[in-house]
Design a protein around this motif. Structure first.
Motif, mmCIF file in Angstrom:
data_model
loop_
_atom_site.group_PDB
_atom_site.id
_atom_site.type_symbol
_atom_site.label_atom_id
_atom_site.label_comp_id
_atom_site.label_asym_id
_atom_site.label_seq_id
_atom_site.Cartn_x
_atom_site.Cartn_y
_atom_site.Cartn_z
ATOM 1 N N ALA A 157 12.477 5.100 44.938
ATOM 2 C CA ALA A 157 11.037 5.066 45.195
ATOM 3 C C ALA A 157 10.613 6.218 46.099
ATOM 4 O O ALA A 157 9.583 6.866 45.876
ATOM 5 C CB ALA A 157 10.651 3.728 45.810
ATOM 6 N N PHE A 158 11.390 6.478 47.139
ATOM 7 C CA PHE A 158 11.027 7.541 48.074
ATOM 8 C C PHE A 158 11.035 8.900 47.391
ATOM 9 O O PHE A 158 10.095 9.695 47.539
ATOM 10 C CB PHE A 158 11.979 7.523 49.266
ATOM 11 C CG PHE A 158 11.666 8.552 50.311
ATOM 12 C CD1 PHE A 158 10.432 8.572 50.943
ATOM 13 C CD2 PHE A 158 12.613 9.500 50.680
ATOM 14 C CE1 PHE A 158 10.138 9.522 51.920
ATOM 15 C CE2 PHE A 158 12.328 10.448 51.655
ATOM 16 C CZ PHE A 158 11.089 10.463 52.270
ATOM 17 N N HIS A 159 12.074 9.170 46.615
ATOM 18 C CA HIS A 159 12.183 10.503 46.014
ATOM 19 C C HIS A 159 11.354 10.646 44.738
ATOM 20 O O HIS A 159 10.726 11.687 44.524
ATOM 21 C CB HIS A 159 13.646 10.842 45.759
ATOM 22 C CG HIS A 159 14.399 11.175 47.016
ATOM 23 N ND1 HIS A 159 14.273 12.366 47.672
ATOM 24 C CD2 HIS A 159 15.279 10.437 47.756
ATOM 25 C CE1 HIS A 159 15.035 12.383 48.748
ATOM 26 N NE2 HIS A 159 15.652 11.219 48.823
ATOM 27 N N LYS A 160 11.310 9.611 43.914
ATOM 28 C CA LYS A 160 10.551 9.728 42.663
ATOM 29 C C LYS A 160 9.044 9.663 42.889
ATOM 30 O O LYS A 160 8.280 10.437 42.290
ATOM 31 C CB LYS A 160 10.961 8.617 41.690
ATOM 32 C CG LYS A 160 12.245 8.872 40.928
ATOM 33 C CD LYS A 160 12.384 7.839 39.804
ATOM 34 C CE LYS A 160 13.514 8.207 38.870
ATOM 35 N NZ LYS A 160 13.557 7.330 37.672
ATOM 36 N N LEU A 161 8.591 8.728 43.722
ATOM 37 C CA LEU A 161 7.162 8.505 43.903
ATOM 38 C C LEU A 161 6.625 9.135 45.184
ATOM 39 O O LEU A 161 5.492 9.608 45.225
ATOM 40 C CB LEU A 161 6.851 7.012 43.907
ATOM 41 C CG LEU A 161 7.310 6.219 42.675
ATOM 42 C CD1 LEU A 161 6.806 4.787 42.751
ATOM 43 C CD2 LEU A 161 6.851 6.884 41.384
ATOM 44 N N GLY A 162 7.439 9.117 46.252
ATOM 45 C CA GLY A 162 6.999 9.731 47.504
ATOM 46 C C GLY A 162 7.033 11.245 47.483
ATOM 47 O O GLY A 162 6.283 11.907 48.192
ATOM 48 N N PHE B 240 16.599 2.073 55.222
ATOM 49 C CA PHE B 240 17.158 3.221 54.499
ATOM 50 C C PHE B 240 16.117 4.317 54.293
ATOM 51 O O PHE B 240 16.446 5.505 54.315
ATOM 52 C CB PHE B 240 17.727 2.782 53.149
ATOM 53 C CG PHE B 240 18.781 1.725 53.266
ATOM 54 C CD1 PHE B 240 19.845 1.874 54.142
ATOM 55 C CD2 PHE B 240 18.705 0.558 52.520
ATOM 56 C CE1 PHE B 240 20.809 0.883 54.269
ATOM 57 C CE2 PHE B 240 19.658 -0.428 52.639
ATOM 58 C CZ PHE B 240 20.714 -0.272 53.517
ATOM 59 N N VAL B 241 14.861 3.937 54.108
ATOM 60 C CA VAL B 241 13.819 4.942 53.895
ATOM 61 C C VAL B 241 13.713 5.852 55.116
ATOM 62 O O VAL B 241 13.576 7.070 54.979
ATOM 63 C CB VAL B 241 12.466 4.280 53.591
ATOM 64 C CG1 VAL B 241 11.373 5.349 53.434
ATOM 65 C CG2 VAL B 241 12.538 3.441 52.316
ATOM 66 N N GLY B 242 13.764 5.272 56.320
ATOM 67 C CA GLY B 242 13.703 6.102 57.519
ATOM 68 C C GLY B 242 14.813 7.131 57.573
ATOM 69 O O GLY B 242 14.584 8.307 57.923
ATOM 70 N N GLY C 232 -2.017 12.822 49.715
ATOM 71 C CA GLY C 232 -0.962 11.910 50.147
ATOM 72 C C GLY C 232 -0.472 11.009 49.029
ATOM 73 O O GLY C 232 -1.148 10.798 48.018
ATOM 74 N N ARG C 233 0.726 10.481 49.234
ATOM 75 C CA ARG C 233 1.350 9.608 48.241
ATOM 76 C C ARG C 233 1.624 8.243 48.874
ATOM 77 O O ARG C 233 2.265 8.168 49.928
ATOM 78 C CB ARG C 233 2.671 10.189 47.725
ATOM 79 C CG ARG C 233 2.507 11.385 46.795
ATOM 80 C CD ARG C 233 2.338 12.692 47.561
ATOM 81 N NE ARG C 233 3.562 13.104 48.259
ATOM 82 C CZ ARG C 233 3.577 13.950 49.280
ATOM 83 N NH1 ARG C 233 2.467 14.481 49.762
ATOM 84 N NH2 ARG C 233 4.735 14.272 49.847
ATOM 85 N N ILE C 234 1.134 7.192 48.228
ATOM 86 C CA ILE C 234 1.392 5.823 48.656
ATOM 87 C C ILE C 234 2.383 5.205 47.681
ATOM 88 O O ILE C 234 2.134 5.178 46.470
ATOM 89 C CB ILE C 234 0.103 4.986 48.709
ATOM 90 C CG1 ILE C 234 -0.892 5.600 49.681
ATOM 91 C CG2 ILE C 234 0.426 3.544 49.100
ATOM 92 C CD1 ILE C 234 -2.266 4.933 49.647
ATOM 93 N N VAL C 235 3.491 4.727 48.198
ATOM 94 C CA VAL C 235 4.498 4.040 47.385
ATOM 95 C C VAL C 235 4.361 2.543 47.677
ATOM 96 O O VAL C 235 4.676 2.094 48.777
ATOM 97 C CB VAL C 235 5.918 4.525 47.725
ATOM 98 C CG1 VAL C 235 6.948 3.800 46.850
ATOM 99 C CG2 VAL C 235 6.024 6.037 47.570
#
Length: 337
Positions: free
Chosen positions: A139-144, A164-166, A242-245
């Motif tokens: 999610a972080f890399h594909k959408l963020g 893990f996202v942090g 900006g990108r909201i996931v």
């Protein structure tokens, strides 16, 4: 195989909102003989996940509710005891839809991935190498779509995904700010999970002002696991483009009747935001490769993980309730070994 007794935790009543132990019962059942194309898995560890609230109720969630009087749907990691399915043999370790029970007779369709990591504990397959870590990375890399220097805000920053996202944001060269629910979790988010700063939303009279102080230049990526008031505050602070996931909605106890709140469309329009929903099971083809990337980060010391392991099948329902009160400390796991 019919001589084996299978202990199960069954869903017997539908919850309205957060499931409670009273919605489940312990039951025993025989293990049926295998048919062609089936495998028998002995579960070693069971997962406890926020999504189980949706699987237990009938509020129109994206997945089909668990039938009443059947084992609670759950991910688990276990060992193949017997196999009549091509490509699977006794001794294989698998991660998949094996339920809250000792044994599962399954087809290969229930398997999400083979567990092949030798240097990493088996429990990691339910968290950092399971849907939690996979969700964070994909999610972080594909959408963020992070870029070095981005400001990344994460709700439930000390949770099973946010932790893990942090770290992934830090690895990507971003500045990560977390939102969590206690002074202890604030300290953990900063000390262990890669956050430059964290906010205890329970003790902030104005959460939007607190986020603005932590992100004075605005937010490039908002990785949202909660929705609700935190999301309402964060959306107004997003930077242009900006990108909201949207990865979860834990702040809303029930969706019937639908909750109401601030209208977000003006921010989406004027700030040219991308607001994307993420469901991990849309990305099954990426599981093996992404798990390998996460395993490499663990082995190199760049990625750490914490686990909250409870012994005994009978404690699974209480562990699910504790998940929603924030009492767990790390990935919530039930040990059967």
């Amino acid at each position: 195989m019919s001589s084996l007794v299978n202990r199960q935790i069954r869903l017997v009543r539908r919850p309205q909102g957060v499931p409670q132990p009273s919605h489940f019962e312990r039951a025993d059942a025989p293990v049926p003989d295998l048919a062609a194309g089936e495998i028998l898995v002995r579960n070693h560890y069971l997962s406890v996940d926020p999504a189980q609230r949706g699987w237990a109720n009938d509020e129109g969630n994206y997945s089909t509710p668990v039938p009443l009087n059947s084992p609670m749907r759950a991910l688990a990691v276990g060992e193949v005891v017997d196999s009549r399915a091509e490509g699977f043999a006794a001794g294989d370790y698998l991660y998949g839809w094996f339920g809250w029970q000792d044994y599962c007779v399954a087809t290969p369709a229930a398997v999400l991935r083979r567990v092949t990591e030798k240097a990493i504990p088996l429990t990691a397959s339910l968290g950092v190498l399971g849907i939690n870590g996979l969700t964070a990375h994909l999610a972080f890399h594909k959408l963020g779509r992070p870029r070095a220097g981005d400001i990344v805000l994460v709700s439930t920053a000390a949770g099973s995904v946010g932790s893990f996202v942090g770290q992934l944001a830090r690895i990507a060269g971003c500045r990560a700010v977390g939102v969590t629910g206690s002074p202890e979790k604030v300290a953990t988010a900063v000390a262990r999970y890669g956050y430059a700063q964290a906010i205890d939303y329970r003790h902030e009279p104005d959460i939007e002002a607190a986020i603005a102080r932590a992100c004075p230049e605005g937010i490039d990526v908002f990785f949202d696991n909660t929705g609700g008031a935190i999301a309402d505050a964060a959306r107004g602070l997003m930077r242009l483009g900006g990108r909201i996931v949207q990865c979860g909605t834990a702040a809303t106890a029930a969706w019937t009747p639908p909750p109401t709140g601030p209208r977000a469309e003006r921010n989406v329009l004027t700030k040219r935001l991308t607001w994307s929903g993420f469901v991990i099971f849309d990305h099954l083809d990426d599981f093996a490769a992404t798990a390998a990337k996460l395993a490499a980060l663990i082995e190199s010391g760049q990625l750490i993980y914490d686990e909250d392991i409870v012994e005994g099948l009978e404690n699974a329902p209480d562990a699910l309730t504790r998940l929603y009160t924030g009492e767990n400390r790390g990935k919530s796991i039930i040990s059967l070994v």
